[in-house]
Scaffold this motif. Structure first.
Motif, mmCIF file in Angstrom:
data_model
loop_
_atom_site.group_PDB
_atom_site.id
_atom_site.type_symbol
_atom_site.label_atom_id
_atom_site.label_comp_id
_atom_site.label_asym_id
_atom_site.label_seq_id
_atom_site.Cartn_x
_atom_site.Cartn_y
_atom_site.Cartn_z
ATOM 1 N N ALA A 64 0.909 -0.770 0.093
ATOM 2 C CA ALA A 64 -0.186 0.137 -0.096
ATOM 3 C C ALA A 64 1.076 1.177 0.076
ATOM 4 O O ALA A 64 1.995 1.388 0.318
ATOM 5 C CB ALA A 64 -1.229 -0.483 1.014
ATOM 6 N N ILE B 36 4.326 3.882 3.297
ATOM 7 C CA ILE B 36 3.540 3.092 3.634
ATOM 8 C C ILE B 36 3.181 2.966 4.871
ATOM 9 O O ILE B 36 1.644 2.554 5.201
ATOM 10 C CB ILE B 36 4.702 1.898 3.237
ATOM 11 N N ALA C 48 -0.259 5.196 4.829
ATOM 12 C CA ALA C 48 -0.655 4.676 4.620
ATOM 13 C C ALA C 48 -1.652 3.071 5.205
ATOM 14 O O ALA C 48 -2.819 3.513 5.651
ATOM 15 C CB ALA C 48 -0.893 3.353 3.400
ATOM 16 N N THR C 49 -1.179 2.433 6.187
ATOM 17 C CA THR C 49 -1.280 1.619 6.695
ATOM 18 C C THR C 49 -1.542 1.765 7.916
ATOM 19 O O THR C 49 -2.202 0.892 9.018
ATOM 20 C CB THR C 49 -0.170 0.326 6.694
ATOM 21 N N GLU D 94 0.472 1.277 10.176
ATOM 22 C CA GLU D 94 1.746 0.400 11.292
ATOM 23 C C GLU D 94 2.866 0.179 10.188
ATOM 24 O O GLU D 94 3.165 0.201 8.958
ATOM 25 C CB GLU D 94 1.175 -1.327 10.749
ATOM 26 N N GLN E 224 3.803 -5.466 10.189
ATOM 27 C CA GLN E 224 2.748 -6.138 8.554
ATOM 28 C C GLN E 224 3.369 -6.659 7.855
ATOM 29 O O GLN E 224 2.717 -8.031 7.746
ATOM 30 C CB GLN E 224 3.290 -5.134 7.532
#
Length: 313
Positions: free
Chosen positions: A118, A168, A171-172, A174, A179
């Motif tokens: 992502a 990333i 976006a997440t 985390e 991940q």
């Protein structure tokens, strides 16, 4: 038909090269180096590449494929290995991935899809603008606050990977390690994985002996030559263990004895991280190779595992 793949993993100095060559005397194999630094040309002694005669005896891949100033990412490594493995199988031979760079090895063994991670264009533009204004070291400092584990793996000058990591995370929400832990570690291959381990003190002794041998073989001269060719210390390749420490000596920042002591310490720490990484991987058949006098016994045990995995006669 699922592609076959043998993997031999373990910490530095444990004997992966020696045991992989032994396996290749029993099974028709081609070796794929799973070391992130062996891809670079001219970096031979410090990366402990297989000797020329060993590479003549058994085909080796992923060695000497880029110059030291060329960018090379784990996704590039994965792409090339994904092409090599079916090619080697088609020749009726066993591809054998041998190495100790955990992320590189896992990217091949399991179904990692870097391109699908992502991210978003706005975050990428924002972090690139931040780097333009404050520099890549400031970008690295931000990542160190948000994801210390990722920051420890990415060089402060590797802007592309720093931006990608922060993108990333934005976006997440985390850290990358969380991940990765959620990824189901299933292999697309018919995988036979061997892990080599040994008594910690014995391993550390072997590391010190290896470093001394590298100095004797000309590691200082190798690093001096690379610097003389214009390969600066800020390159990702020159941050490899063995090169950054000796480069500090070559450029007058410390004595050779100090550089060697730091190199031994950093290599011990690296070996400890390697063992921790591989211990989390499933499907590994562990072989304790502490006793050098039992090399034949250990080799036979590895061969037995391969015979059993592929139900060979």
């Amino acid at each position: 038909m699922t592609q076959r793949l043998i993997a031999i993993v373990g910490p530095t100095a444990v004997g992966k090269t020696k045991y992989s060559l032994s396996v290749a005397r029993t099974f028709p194999c081609e070796i794929i180096s799973g070391d992130s630094a062996q891809v670079y040309r001219g970096m031979d002694i410090g990366t402990a590449k297989a000797a020329p005669e060993e590479r003549e005896a058994v085909a080796h891949h992923m060695i000497d494929i880029v110059d030291s100033d060329e960018p090379y990412a784990v996704s590039d490594f994965q792409d090339r290995c994904r092409k090599l493995i079916p090619e080697i199988n088609a020749r009726g031979r066993f591809p054998m991935l041998v190495g100790g760079t955990g992320l590189y090895v896992e990217s091949v063994l399991y179904d990692y899809r870097f391109a699908d991670a992502a991210g978003d264009e706005e975050a990428r533009r924002r972090w690139n603008a931040y780097a333009d204004e404050h520099g890549t070291h400031a970008l690295h400092a931000v990542l160190a606050l948000r994801d210390p584990a990722a920051a420890s793996r990415i060089h402060p000058n590797d802007r592309k990977r720093l931006v990608r990591a922060l993108e990333i995370i934005d976006a997440t929400g985390e850290p990358l390690a969380e991940q990765a832990a959620k990824r189901e570690k299933t292999s697309p291959y018919d995988l036979c994985m061997i892990g080599l381990t040994m008594d910690r003190e014995k391993l550390y002794q072997r590391i010190e002996q290896r470093v001394d041998a590298m100095i004797g073989e000309g590691l200082v001269e190798e690093v001096r030559s690379l610097l003389g060719q214009g390969y600066g210390r800020d390159l990702v390749s020159m941050q490899a263990i063995g090169y950054k420490e000796i480069a500090a000596y070559v450029e007058g920042e410390c004595s050779l004895d100090e550089a060697v002591a730091i190199l031994k310490r950093n290599t011990r720490r690296f070996a400890k991280r390697q063992l921790s990484w591989f211990r989390t991987m499933p499907q590994i058949h562990w072989i304790d190779v502490t006793d050098d006098a039992k090399f034949g016994t250990h080799s036979a045990a590895i061969n037995d595992i391969i015979f059993a995995t592929y139900q060979l006669p």
